[in-house]
Scaffold this active site. Structure first.
Site, PDB file in Angstrom:
ATOM      1  N   SER A  25       0.840  -1.209   0.000  1.00 46.85           N
ATOM      2  CA  SER A  25       0.000   0.000   0.000  1.00 46.85           C
ATOM      3  C   SER A  25       0.869   1.250   0.000  1.00 46.85           C
ATOM      4  O   SER A  25       0.610   2.213  -0.731  1.00 46.85           O
ATOM      5  CB  SER A  25      -0.889   0.028   1.242  1.00 46.85           C
ATOM      6  OG  SER A  25      -1.851  -0.972   1.167  1.00 46.85           O
ATOM      7  N   ARG A  29       1.542   4.128  -3.020  1.00 48.03           N
ATOM      8  CA  ARG A  29       1.270   5.532  -2.685  1.00 48.03           C
ATOM      9  C   ARG A  29       2.537   6.373  -2.840  1.00 48.03           C
ATOM     10  O   ARG A  29       2.476   7.505  -3.299  1.00 48.03           O
ATOM     11  CB  ARG A  29       0.721   5.647  -1.258  1.00 48.03           C
ATOM     12  CG  ARG A  29      -0.758   5.217  -1.169  1.00 48.03           C
ATOM     13  CD  ARG A  29      -1.113   4.926   0.270  1.00 48.03           C
ATOM     14  NE  ARG A  29      -2.540   4.668   0.471  1.00 48.03           N
ATOM     15  CZ  ARG A  29      -3.160   3.522   0.196  1.00 48.03           C
ATOM     16  NH1 ARG A  29      -2.497   2.518  -0.355  1.00 48.03           N
ATOM     17  NH2 ARG A  29      -4.461   3.370   0.429  1.00 48.03           N
ATOM     18  N   GLY A  97      -5.819  -3.356  -7.694  1.00 49.17           N
ATOM     19  CA  GLY A  97      -6.986  -2.513  -7.396  1.00 49.17           C
ATOM     20  C   GLY A  97      -6.532  -1.175  -6.830  1.00 49.17           C
ATOM     21  O   GLY A  97      -7.109  -0.125  -7.140  1.00 49.17           O
ATOM     22  N   GLN A 172      -9.170   2.291  -0.669  1.00 45.21           N
ATOM     23  CA  GLN A 172      -8.918   2.643  -2.076  1.00 45.21           C
ATOM     24  C   GLN A 172      -9.881   3.743  -2.525  1.00 45.21           C
ATOM     25  O   GLN A 172      -9.467   4.725  -3.156  1.00 45.21           O
ATOM     26  CB  GLN A 172      -9.077   1.400  -2.958  1.00 45.21           C
ATOM     27  CG  GLN A 172      -8.001   0.359  -2.658  1.00 45.21           C
ATOM     28  CD  GLN A 172      -8.146  -0.908  -3.466  1.00 45.21           C
ATOM     29  OE1 GLN A 172      -9.139  -1.096  -4.183  1.00 45.21           O
ATOM     30  NE2 GLN A 172      -7.164  -1.786  -3.361  1.00 45.21           N
ATOM     31  N   ASP A 322      -7.201  -7.996   4.335  1.00 43.99           N
ATOM     32  CA  ASP A 322      -6.406  -8.831   3.422  1.00 43.99           C
ATOM     33  C   ASP A 322      -5.918 -10.120   4.082  1.00 43.99           C
ATOM     34  O   ASP A 322      -5.265 -10.940   3.438  1.00 43.99           O
ATOM     35  CB  ASP A 322      -5.205  -8.033   2.900  1.00 43.99           C
ATOM     36  CG  ASP A 322      -5.646  -6.954   1.923  1.00 43.99           C
ATOM     37  OD1 ASP A 322      -6.767  -7.053   1.383  1.00 43.99           O
ATOM     38  OD2 ASP A 322      -4.880  -6.000   1.705  1.00 43.99           O
ATOM     39  N   ARG A 353     -12.901 -14.105  -2.190  1.00 43.51           N
ATOM     40  CA  ARG A 353     -12.116 -14.796  -1.146  1.00 43.51           C
ATOM     41  C   ARG A 353     -12.949 -15.508  -0.092  1.00 43.51           C
ATOM     42  O   ARG A 353     -12.463 -16.458   0.520  1.00 43.51           O
ATOM     43  CB  ARG A 353     -11.161 -13.805  -0.472  1.00 43.51           C
ATOM     44  CG  ARG A 353     -10.018 -13.457  -1.369  1.00 43.51           C
ATOM     45  CD  ARG A 353      -8.935 -12.699  -0.630  1.00 43.51           C
ATOM     46  NE  ARG A 353      -7.900 -12.305  -1.570  1.00 43.51           N
ATOM     47  CZ  ARG A 353      -7.167 -11.212  -1.474  1.00 43.51           C
ATOM     48  NH1 ARG A 353      -7.364 -10.385  -0.464  1.00 43.51           N
ATOM     49  NH2 ARG A 353      -6.246 -10.940  -2.374  1.00 43.51           N
TER      50      ARG A 353
HETATM   51  C1  S3P Z   1      -5.731  -1.270  -0.070  1.00 47.98           C
HETATM   52  C2  S3P Z   1      -6.997  -1.275   0.459  1.00 47.98           C
HETATM   53  C3  S3P Z   1      -7.806  -2.486   0.613  1.00 47.98           C
HETATM   54  C4  S3P Z   1      -6.957  -3.744   0.506  1.00 47.98           C
HETATM   55  C5  S3P Z   1      -5.995  -3.682  -0.643  1.00 47.98           C
HETATM   56  C6  S3P Z   1      -5.054  -2.511  -0.482  1.00 47.98           C
HETATM   57  C7  S3P Z   1      -5.007   0.018  -0.178  1.00 47.98           C
HETATM   58  O1  S3P Z   1      -8.780  -2.521  -0.413  1.00 47.98           O
HETATM   59  O2  S3P Z   1      -7.784  -4.882   0.377  1.00 47.98           O
HETATM   60  O3  S3P Z   1      -5.232  -4.878  -0.718  1.00 47.98           O
HETATM   61  O4  S3P Z   1      -3.780   0.007  -0.406  1.00 47.98           O
HETATM   62  O5  S3P Z   1      -5.658   1.056  -0.050  1.00 47.98           O
HETATM   63  P1  S3P Z   1     -10.189  -1.742  -0.290  1.00 47.98           P
HETATM   64  O6  S3P Z   1      -9.880  -0.347  -0.044  1.00 47.98           O
HETATM   65  O7  S3P Z   1     -10.864  -1.921  -1.593  1.00 47.98           O
HETATM   66  O8  S3P Z   1     -10.909  -2.412   0.824  1.00 47.98           O
END
Ligand code: S3P
Length: 439
Positions: A25, A29, A97, A172, A322, A353
């Protein structure tokens, strides 16, 4: 099969010190913020995985250069308005994602349409959840089947702030709107269900015009248009989501001990620690320190004599989102029935999942009762497998692969787990560390 792994042996006891790779993450970023900075940003211990390389490729398409050397990276930012928008840009978020959703927030001012694509897994995931909010700024987003990738985004020169209610606990979605807010005149307001807060912490560290008011259930974030971002030098801490597999491996083994160095223990990510402790696992933090708004520590885990079942409070879901697949393995060995609820978001991940969790447990002979957002797991403390199990066709979900490896090493049986390459998205070193623990 070339790309599969066969595991026929349970792991014996171990006593090791390990270090896992950089946080995914934060790595993504860091790439995005650095791409907007005025000047050169440097990162050490950047996660060198496919998801992060996809982010580096994405900013390259927008005219931002970078250099990767071993696990360090430099990004040559050209300022908040430094992206070079031109005709016919396609950005490939691959499996990520986080990249797909966050970068859209930065593209809301693109003068030409930009196409966003992804791999088979990402192309099945919900992008309406972010197209809706971003179109409130004034950007136009056209989705495949109204919901999926490929999508086309065309920005606006006249962006307008709005108030966004983020109700899923999705970092996200929250982060994408924060990034959109950086480009928008006026105050963008986000009322977000709790979720990981790395974006907010980076904004604060960079002294961007953000305020955050925390209440019990939601965070109210206000963000204003940003004029300048300073270069961001960052030593990326280890990813607790990658540690999770080894924490569970220790929790499921006998007479073993593990120390994991320099892990990010940001409270918005430590749901797994609270859950494992409730289930009887002894975990302590050592050498705590603060780093650019995040908290780091070494994690010590000792394998427990026995494991208790859990009625998992859903308020822990976001901070462990996760990790649930691998947490379910702990429930499989616990005494009693464990119950996890409010988990509709689990089926929105790289693969569905909740379904895969149920499938793996059932293959292991563990009884489960599921609904569309919950699972009851009937634990068996004496679980010891002696059968053949094949895990395949899981949309190359890295966490399904790694969870299956931990199950095989913990419970025995003969496992054939396909799509080994899936670990390249988040944790290319995973099998190396497993081998280090084995020997
Ligand atoms: C993440 C947020 C989570 C997580 C993903 C990483 C992030 O997803 O499951 O692996 O880096 O912001 P969601 O925000 O869709 O829940």
């Amino acid at each position: 099969m070339k790309n599969s792994i066969l595991i026929n042996n349970k792991l014996g006891k171990f006593n090791k010190i390990i270090k896992v790779s950089g946080d995914k993450s934060i790595s993504i970023r860091w790439v995005l913020f650095s791409s907007l900075a005025n000047g050169i940003s440097k990162a050490r211990n950047l996660l060198l995985s496919e998801d992060v390389f996809a982010a580096i490729d994405a900013i390259k398409k927008l005219g931002i250069k970078s250099k990767v050397f071993k696990n360090s990276c430099k990004i040559y930012g050209k300022g908040i308005n430094g992206y070079k928008y031109k005709k016919n840009i396609t950005i490939d978020a691959k499996n990520s994602g986080t990249l797909g959703r966050l970068i859209l927030g930065l593209l809301i001012n693109t003068s030409y349409p930009i196409k966003l694509i992804g791999d088979r897994s990402l192309s099945k995931r919900d992008f309406k959840r972010i197209a809706g909010p971003l179109s409130k700024f004034g950007a136009k987003l056209k989705l495949n089947k109204n919901k999926n990738l490929p999508l086309i985004i065309k920005g606006s020169e006249n962006l307008k702030p709005f108030t966004y209610m983020e109700k899923r606990g999705s970092a996200q979605c929250k982060s994408s709107v924060i990034l959109g807010g950086l480009r928008t005149n006026g105050t963008t307001i986000i009322k977000a269900k709790k979720s990981r807060n790395h974006t907010e912490l980076l904004c604060k560290y960079l002294k961007l015009p953000i305020t955050i008011k925390k209440t019990n259930k939601i965070d109210e974030i206000k963000i204003q248009k940003v004029k300048e971002i300073k270069p961001l030098n960052y030593n990326i801490p280890s990813d607790i989501s990658s540690c999770a597999f080894f924490m569970v491996l220790t929790a499921l083994s006998n007479n073993s001990k593990l120390t994991i160095k320099d892990v990010n223990i940001n409270p918005s990510r430590t749901g797994i620690i609270t859950i494992l402790k409730k289930m009887g696992v002894n975990i302590i933090f050592k050498n705590k320190k603060f780093y650019k708004g995040e908290i780091l520590a070494d994690i010590n885990i000792v394998s427990p004599k026995s494991l208790r079942s859990i009625n998992c409070p859903s308020k822990l879901n976001s901070a462990a989102i996760d990790e649930f697949l691998v947490i379910f393995l702990v429930a499989a060995k616990a005494k009693g029935i464990s119950y996890f609820r409010g988990l509709e978001e689990l089926n929105q991940k790289e693969s569905p999942r909740l379904k895969w969790g149920k499938y793996i447990l059932n293959e292991m002979g563990i009884k489960t009762v599921t609904t569309k957002n919950s699972i009851k797991i009937y634990g068996n403390p004496d679980l010891n497998l002696n059968k053949k199990i094949t895990i395949k066709n899981f949309l190359k979900d890295h966490r399904v692969f790694m969870t299956s490896v931990i199950a095989a090493l913990s419970f025995g049986g003969q496992w054939n787990i396909h799509d080994k390459d899936s670990i390249k998205t988040s944790f290319p070193n995973f099998l190396k560390i497993i081998n280090n623990i084995k020997n």
